[in-house]
Write an enzyme that holds these catalytic residues in place. Structure first.
Site, PDB file in Angstrom:
ATOM      1  N   TYR A   1       4.221   9.345   3.782  1.00 28.05           N
ATOM      2  CA  TYR A   1       2.937   8.662   3.603  1.00 28.05           C
ATOM      3  C   TYR A   1       3.070   7.510   2.616  1.00 28.05           C
ATOM      4  O   TYR A   1       3.625   7.652   1.520  1.00 28.05           O
ATOM      5  CB  TYR A   1       1.861   9.634   3.110  1.00 28.05           C
ATOM      6  CG  TYR A   1       0.520   8.954   2.898  1.00 28.05           C
ATOM      7  CD1 TYR A   1      -0.232   8.518   3.990  1.00 28.05           C
ATOM      8  CD2 TYR A   1       0.038   8.685   1.622  1.00 28.05           C
ATOM      9  CE1 TYR A   1      -1.439   7.863   3.812  1.00 28.05           C
ATOM     10  CE2 TYR A   1      -1.172   8.029   1.429  1.00 28.05           C
ATOM     11  CZ  TYR A   1      -1.903   7.617   2.529  1.00 28.05           C
ATOM     12  OH  TYR A   1      -3.087   6.970   2.352  1.00 28.05           O
TER      13      TYR A   1
ATOM     14  N   GLY B   1      -4.867   6.523   5.011  1.00 29.27           N
ATOM     15  CA  GLY B   1      -6.127   7.208   5.226  1.00 29.27           C
ATOM     16  C   GLY B   1      -6.137   7.943   6.545  1.00 29.27           C
ATOM     17  O   GLY B   1      -5.222   8.718   6.869  1.00 29.27           O
TER      18      GLY B   1
END
Length: 516
Positions: free
Chosen positions: A56, A63
């Site tokens: 990530y 998001g």
């Protein structure tokens, strides 16, 4: 330009450092330890970026779009895009000092070595601060979760040489032009760097730190104005005795009572409550000033503890850990800061309320124990300070509205991925307004109380030496004393500046020595 230099390292940033950079243009330098930590963390990020597994913020979207794996050739564009798309603020510009605090605190976290940002990006952040370049940041755009996203994005946009910024001369120009004029090369963001520049509580924390500095001055100022009002109302200082406050040992209460006693030392006005119109006790707004002011002081202390913890934090998602892991987390949630920002707005409103009640008492001939109506020179022909109290009451009313907590609200965002947010930025923005209003409220009480003390002195009663010093300094600052009606706004503005700049505290401390 303040030539003081703040060194940013892997730890140790203080509230004083924030104020020095934000308000006094202190220079910023990266320590050698910070550069080493930045480089070490970047090696970890580069190694992860080379692996096929998605990480990530390094090789994924953001998001609710985090499920998409981003190929190597698109990652620089990914980081540029997050900055551009998140720079979506609207509304009036945020104050220069807030933006400088925001940038400095983000640099502090970046320099911790937990974000994976390259040393050259951190150096560019320092260069922009030192050049006096201030990105244009707008009032609305942060929910206080996933960081102060829009405000920080506008700052990151400036690092890229895009968007608008204010130069050291106060002129707003394209950021690229300002960087070029100061010999600063725009950054070209790489894996994780765009995200790392956006994901922190830096805006709300910066505003908290500055509010605490302002409120410390205001609480000491309010102890002084409460003492002046007690004196003008011929009240008793017996309620300030240390032994009375020792049996209810809230620390702030004892401090405020001690401050008031020191201001009133040597007064010829106190102790007349048993004279012509005997009183067993003074009204609550006079007698309970140490309890109210003190509870606020204790709240400031609690908020300062929270601010200190946040200053010691590295807020980012994901973070680079010393063992080489890069882990997602929820440390960007602004709840701890948002709660104390709201708490401070509550105590500030209550302090404003008790100040206004004392002002009203000074102006009411039925409760002022012999003072002329509205402290007027020729009541009826003159209105005196009647409308000054109206202004003060209007400010108090707004303070009460601003005391409604922002942190009690949450609106889900990012397709329900970010389904609970802190609204800490909103809490910080309304606290700034509250602090501004509280300064004016304290100034009105000061103006009324000093006029009342002078009227008592004209009757032959001798004020405390500290009170005399406050009166003399206020008059020298342009706020005139008793007399026929005149254009009042300039006097109130002078009193406001006198309190705001710490001149009231300085004048009194010239007699009492340092107050808490």
């Amino acid at each position: 330009m303040d030539m003081h230099t703040v060194v940013v390292g892997t730890s140790g940033t203080t509230a004083e450092d924030v104020v020095a950079v934000a308000r006094h243009d202190a220079r910023v330098e990266l320590s050698a330890a910070a550069v080493d930590a930045l480089a070490a963390a970047r090696l970890i990020v580069d190694a992860l970026a080379a692996k096929p597994e998605p990480v990530y913020g390094v090789s994924t979207g953001f998001g609710a779009l985090a499920s998409r794996h981003i190929s190597t050739e698109l990652r620089a564009q990914l980081q540029r895009n997050i900055v551009r798309s998140h720079a979506a603020g609207m509304g009036p510009r945020v104050e220069r000092e807030v933006v400088r605090a925001l940038m400095f605190l983000r640099l502090k976290t970046v320099a911790s070595g937990h974000t994976g940002v390259r040393p050259e990006v951190a150096q560019t952040m320092a260069d922009v601060l030192n050049a006096g370049i201030t990105p244009v940041v707008h009032e609305y755009g942060s929910l206080g979760c996933s960081g102060d996203l829009a405000p920080l994005s506008h700052c990151a946009l400036t690092l890229m040489g895009e968007g608008d910024a204010e130069g050291p001369d106060g002129t707003v120009r394209p950021a690229g032009e300002l960087l070029a004029a100061h010999g600063i090369t725009p950054v070209e963001l790489r894996e994780k760097e765009g995200l790392a520049l956006l994901n922190g509580t830096d805006g709300m924390l910066g505003m908290l730190v500055m509010a605490l500095a302002d409120l410390k001055n205001l609480y000491t100022s309010a102890d002084i104005t409460a003492a002046l009002s007690l004196e003008a109302l011929l009240g008793t200082d017996k309620v300030l005795a240390p032994e009375l406050h020792a049996i209810r040992p809230h620390p702030g209460q004892g401090v405020s009572a001690a401050n008031m006693l020191r201001v009133l030392a040597g007064s010829g006005l106190t102790g007349h409550h048993q004279d012509d119109a005997p009183r067993v006790q003074d009204a609550y707004s006079v007698r309970c000033a140490p309890q109210v002011n003190g509870a606020g002081r204790d709240t400031l202390d609690h908020a300062a503890v929270v601010a200190g913890r946040e200053l010691a934090s590295s807020v980012d998602n994901p973070v680079v850990l010393p063992d080489g892991r890069v882990e997602s987390n929820g440390n960007f949630h602004g709840a701890p800061v948002a709660y104390v920002l709201d708490f401070l707005a509550i105590v500030a409103a209550d302090l404003g309320s008790i100040c206004e009640r004392r002002t009203d008492r000074l102006l009411d001939k039925n409760r002022s124990h012999g003072l002329p109506p509205f402290l007027a020179d020729d009541a009826g022909v003159d209105s005196g300070l009647m409308i000054a109290q109206y202004t003060q009451a209007a400010l108090v009313s707004e303070m009460k509205r601003l005391a409604v907590p922002a942190s009690a609200d949450s609106i889900p965002s990012s397709a329900m991925q970010e389904d609970h947010v802190s609204m800490g930025w909103s809490a910080a923005r309304k606290l700034r307004t509250a602090v501004d209003n509280l300064t004016r409220i304290v100034a009105v009480e000061l103006y009324a109380a000093t006029r009342a003390v002078e009227l008592r002195a004209a009757e032959g009663l001798v004020p405390a030496p500290a009170s005399q010093a406050a009166v003399a300094a206020l008059r020298s600052a342009g706020a005139e004393g008793p007399g026929p009606d005149r254009f009042l706004a300039p006097d109130l503005a002078a009193a406001d500046a006198f309190v705001r700049e710490g001149l009231l505290v300085a004048a009194v401390e010239s007699v009492t020595g340092p107050l808490a």
